[in-house]
Design an enzyme around this catalytic site. Sequence first.
Site, PDB file in Angstrom:
ATOM      1  N   GLY A  79       0.832  -1.197   0.000  1.00 46.96           N
ATOM      2  CA  GLY A  79       0.000   0.000   0.000  1.00 46.96           C
ATOM      3  C   GLY A  79       0.861   1.240   0.000  1.00 46.96           C
ATOM      4  CB  SER A  80       0.045   4.810   0.464  1.00 47.25           C
ATOM      5  OG  SER A  80      -0.636   4.685   1.708  1.00 47.25           O
ATOM      6  CG  PHE A  81       1.610   0.844   4.543  1.00 46.26           C
ATOM      7  CD1 PHE A  81       2.460  -0.221   4.777  1.00 46.26           C
ATOM      8  CD2 PHE A  81       0.347   0.578   4.057  1.00 46.26           C
ATOM      9  CE1 PHE A  81       2.060  -1.535   4.517  1.00 46.26           C
ATOM     10  CE2 PHE A  81      -0.064  -0.723   3.807  1.00 46.26           C
ATOM     11  CZ  PHE A  81       0.799  -1.772   4.035  1.00 46.26           C
ATOM     12  N   GLY A  82       3.917   1.051   2.398  1.00 50.16           N
ATOM     13  CA  GLY A  82       5.009   0.113   2.170  1.00 50.16           C
ATOM     14  C   GLY A  82       4.468  -1.258   1.808  1.00 50.16           C
ATOM     15  CE  LYS A  99       1.582  -0.951   8.033  1.00 46.86           C
ATOM     16  NZ  LYS A  99       0.451  -0.486   8.899  1.00 46.86           N
ATOM     17  CG  PHE A 149       1.688  -7.114  13.008  1.00 47.19           C
ATOM     18  CD1 PHE A 149       1.067  -6.295  13.935  1.00 47.19           C
ATOM     19  CD2 PHE A 149       2.325  -6.521  11.926  1.00 47.19           C
ATOM     20  CE1 PHE A 149       1.082  -4.919  13.793  1.00 47.19           C
ATOM     21  CE2 PHE A 149       2.353  -5.149  11.772  1.00 47.19           C
ATOM     22  CZ  PHE A 149       1.723  -4.341  12.713  1.00 47.19           C
ATOM     23  CD  GLU A 150      -2.128 -12.230  16.569  1.00 46.71           C
ATOM     24  OE1 GLU A 150      -2.340 -13.406  16.920  1.00 46.71           O
ATOM     25  OE2 GLU A 150      -2.745 -11.254  17.041  1.00 46.71           O
ATOM     26  CG  LEU A 152      -3.812 -12.512  12.366  1.00 46.22           C
ATOM     27  CD1 LEU A 152      -4.501 -11.166  12.500  1.00 46.22           C
ATOM     28  CD2 LEU A 152      -4.157 -13.408  13.552  1.00 46.22           C
ATOM     29  CG  ASP A 196      -8.507   2.275   6.714  1.00 49.71           C
ATOM     30  OD1 ASP A 196      -9.593   2.468   6.120  1.00 49.71           O
ATOM     31  OD2 ASP A 196      -7.502   1.842   6.136  1.00 49.71           O
TER      32      ASP A 196
END
Length: 400
Positions: A79-82, A99, A149-150, A152, A196
Site C-alpha cells: 500500500g502507500s505505507f510500504g 510490515k 505481527f502474529e 493471521l 480505517d
Amino acid sequence: MKPRHALEAFSSQLCPYEREEVPKYSKVYYISPKDRKQYATPEKAEFNHGYDDERGDYIINMHDHLCYRYEITDLLGKGSFGQVLKCLDHKTGEYVAIKIIRNKKRFHAQALVEVKILQDLVSWDPEDRYNNVRMTDHFYFRNHLCIAFECLSMNLYEFIKSNNFRGFSLALIRRFTAQILNSLSLLHQHNVIHCDLKPENILLKYPNRSTIKIIDFGSSCLQTEKVYTYIQSRFYRSPEVILGMTYSMTIDMWSLGCILAELYTGYPLFPGENEQEQLACIMEVQGVPKPYLVEKSTRRKLFFDSYGNPRLVPNSRGKKRKPNSKTLAQVLRCNDQLFVDFVSRCLDWDPEKRMTPDEGMFHEWIQESSHKSVSNRQSFGTRYSEGTLTPPSSAAKLYR
C-alpha cells in the site's frame, strides 16, 4: 551463531554491504542464499545503497533475510505505507507478518505512532482478550522501520468473495460483531480511533474458525491528537469526515454499521464513486442531515446549496440518487428488525446519538440467543456451528 562465526563460515554468501553489516548484530539466525539477495555496496548511496526502489520501498527477494533472523517467504500485500511480508522467524520457528515501512520521512513518522499504539494495546490487554492484532517485534533494518505481527488468516473481504458475494447468516455476523465491539470497547476506553475499519482490516485468526482480529493501526490516533482530516476508506467513511466536521471515536461505529450490512448482503452498503456520490448514497437511505449538522460542516458548500438543499450530481452512469428514497430494511433485504435496528443505530447522522461499543454489547440483537432462529435467510455455502466455519469448496485455496 555469533557474527564473527557467521562471517567466517558464510563470507562467500555475503555481499559487500552485508560483510560490514553483520558485525552490528549480536546474533545471526539466518543467512540468505547467494542468489536470493539484493547486492549492494556501502559506497553506493543512491536509493539506499541499492536496497530501495525510486518510491522508497524496500526491494523484496524471496528467501532473503531481514535482520539475519526473518526469512521472507511471501508478499502478503502492499500500500502507500510500504509492504507486508510473510516471514519465517528462525529464532522461534514461527511465521510472522512483517510490515516494512517506506523509507520516507512522513510514513516513518506515522509508523512510530502506530508502534506506540500497538505497544499500548499489548499493555492494555496482556491476556489477548480484545481481538486486536498483536505486535511481536519492531526494529530498524537498512533504514526501514519494520513491525512484526502474529500471522493471521484471510480478511473478511476475501471471506465474502469466497462465498461468491452472497452474504452470511445473522448467527455468524453476530459472532463477528461481538468481537469487533470487543475491540472497539478497548480502543474507546483509551480514546483511540482506529480510523480505517473495513472488511480488509478484519482477519480470521484461523482458517476454519470464526475468531477474528482487527489489524492495521497505521491511520490510528488518540482522539486528543488527531493528525489527518482525510481518513477512512470511502465506502466506510463517516459523514462527519466527508463534511469536514470534528470527528471522534464514533466514526469507527459508522464503519461497523457499513461492514455489517456488507457481511449480510455481500456488497457495500454505500458504494459511492467519489465523495459527492458517497454522501448521496448515504442520503438515499438515511435522508438529508439536520440543518444544525450541515452548519457544523466546513465543506458544506461542496454538497449543499445556500438553502441547505443537497446538490444532486449524477454519477458516471448518469444516475441521480434521491434522498430518503429507500429504507435501510429495503436495502438490506432483511426482515429481522433487531438487526436492522442495530445497523441503524450505528448509522445515525449525529455522532453524539450514535451507538457506542458498550451500548452495542447490550443491544437486544447481540444479547439474543444464538440458538434462536433469527432469520429465514440461509447462509449460502457457509455453515456456522460452535464457532467453526466450513468454506465453500471453490474457496478452499484461500484457507491454506
